[in-house]
Write a protein that holds these residues in place. Structure first.
Motif, PDB file in Angstrom:
ATOM      1  N   THR A 106      41.326  47.020  34.034  1.00 25.63           N
ATOM      2  CA  THR A 106      41.853  45.962  34.970  1.00 25.63           C
ATOM      3  C   THR A 106      43.483  45.757  35.460  1.00 25.63           C
ATOM      4  O   THR A 106      44.231  46.590  34.931  1.00 25.63           O
ATOM      5  N   SER A 108      45.782  42.165  35.237  1.00 27.30           N
ATOM      6  CA  SER A 108      45.778  41.308  33.862  1.00 27.30           C
ATOM      7  C   SER A 108      45.723  41.768  32.436  1.00 27.30           C
ATOM      8  O   SER A 108      44.667  41.347  32.074  1.00 27.30           O
ATOM      9  N   GLY A 111      44.525  38.000  30.917  1.00 24.17           N
ATOM     10  CA  GLY A 111      43.073  37.995  31.683  1.00 24.17           C
ATOM     11  C   GLY A 111      41.754  39.247  30.541  1.00 24.17           C
ATOM     12  O   GLY A 111      40.447  38.033  30.715  1.00 24.17           O
ATOM     13  N   THR A 114      41.551  37.017  27.774  1.00 24.36           N
ATOM     14  CA  THR A 114      41.020  36.110  27.830  1.00 24.36           C
ATOM     15  C   THR A 114      39.243  36.519  27.409  1.00 24.36           C
ATOM     16  O   THR A 114      38.329  35.888  27.052  1.00 24.36           O
ATOM     17  N   TYR A 115      38.945  37.446  28.615  1.00 28.50           N
ATOM     18  CA  TYR A 115      37.430  37.981  29.167  1.00 28.50           C
ATOM     19  C   TYR A 115      36.945  38.282  27.220  1.00 28.50           C
ATOM     20  O   TYR A 115      36.058  38.219  25.989  1.00 28.50           O
TER      21      TYR A 115
END
Ligand code: CP
Ligand code: NVA
Length: 306
Positions: A106, A108, A111, A114-115
């Motif tokens: 990915t 970010s 991100g 967060t995942y």
């Protein structure tokens, strides 16, 4: 026990990373001797979320799962609900209900974190804007296979202070080698990542000086995925940072050259560098398969000693 993730090399201890490198070599040798006869992942599935392009990473993860008796699912934002705005935490919870492990490429890094925080199954960073730790497992494996212990040796990073550079800095910390980072002004690695490495990592400006006496030299593209519009400016800013055979001549006689690939001949490397015997990039790329197997095995089954 909390779910283990592999978002950067700092998620595993130095001792665990050494184990993984040795385990990857064992797995490779077994594959060479016996074919894909070891299948510890029967009925296990890996979800592979790719928000950026990939050849090596996709093929190595997918083949790793197939060789080990499991299955990999390729998920792209173009044809999943991730691309239509389903929150990443919701996706993480849903996938953890169905699959055993997840791999994400990915943009970010936040991100990705967060995942992972929402995922009850292990999450592997298959490249973010900030790090590419899976590549470093294969790189240190290749260096170790060809030259023995990397501890105390000297590697040189030439070029952009990008995701690969950050992972080389973390590798210097975890595997205890010296790293010289040589980049043009304005393209330095992140200051916090550099500072955390202490005196194992030094910043230099002149590539011809940086490579003197090096055990290993490595570089990467000047414009990474997502930076395509900066290509022309970067070509100008990185003038003088092309790695060439003449540059390697200034390093140790048994120096190795690595590149995560894809490479741009005539830009960050000379047209012919990959044909030089000091360049071991095909072995490096192939080692992605074995390193990934060792990593997935570790995250799913823990240490294995057979
Ligand atoms: N080195 C690497 O990660 O290659 P891909 O982008 O082809 O996966
Ligand atoms: N720095 C490169 C690495 C590709 C494997 C990129 O992020 O595009």
């Amino acid at each position: 026990m909390a779910t283990r993730h592999f978002l950067t090399l700092l998620d595993l201890s130095p001792e665990e990373l050494h184990y993984l490198v040795q385990r990857a070599i064992t797995i490779k040798n077994r594959l060479r001797a016996q074919g894909p006869s070891y299948a510890p992942f029967a009925n296990r599935t890996l979800a592979m979320i790719f928000e950026k392009s990939s050849t090596r990473t996709r093929v190595s993860f997918e083949t790793a799962m197939a060789h080990f008796g499991g299955h990999a699912l390729f998920l792209s934002p173009r044809d999943t609900q991730l691309g239509r705005g389903e929150p990443i935490e919701d996706t993480a919870r849903v996938l953890a209900e169905m699959v055993d492990i997840v791999m994400i490429r990915t943009f970010s890094h936040a991100g990705l974190e967060t995942y992972a925080a929402a995922s009850a199954v292990p999450v592997i960073n298959a490249l973010s804007d900030d790090y590419h730790p899976c590549q470093l497992l294969a790189d240190v494996m290749t260096w170790t296979e060809l030259r023995g212990s990397v501890r105390g040796r000297t590697a040189v990073w030439i070029g952009d202070g990008n995701n690969m550079c950050h992972s080389w800095i973390n590798a210097a910390r975890q595997f205890d080698f010296q790293l010289r980072v040589c980049c043009p002004e304005g393209y330095e690695p992140r200051q916090d990542i550099l500072a955390a490495a202490g005196d194992r990592v030094t910043l230099l400006r002149d590539p011809n000086e940086a490579v003197v006496g090096a055990d290993l030299v490595t570089t990467d593209v000047w414009a990474s995925m997502g930076q395509e519009e900066e290509q022309a400016k970067r070509e100008a800013d990185f003038a003088g940072f092309q790695v060439s055979e003449a540059m390697l001549d200034r390093a140790k006689p048994d120096v190795l050259f690595l590149h995560c690939l894809p490479a741009h001949r005539g830009e960050e490397i000379s047209e012919t560098l990959l044909d030089d015997p000091r360049a071991v990039v095909w072995q490096e790329a192939g080692n992605r398969l074995h390193a990934q197997k060792a990593l997935i095995e570790f995250l799913l089954l823990g240490r294995v000693d057979h």
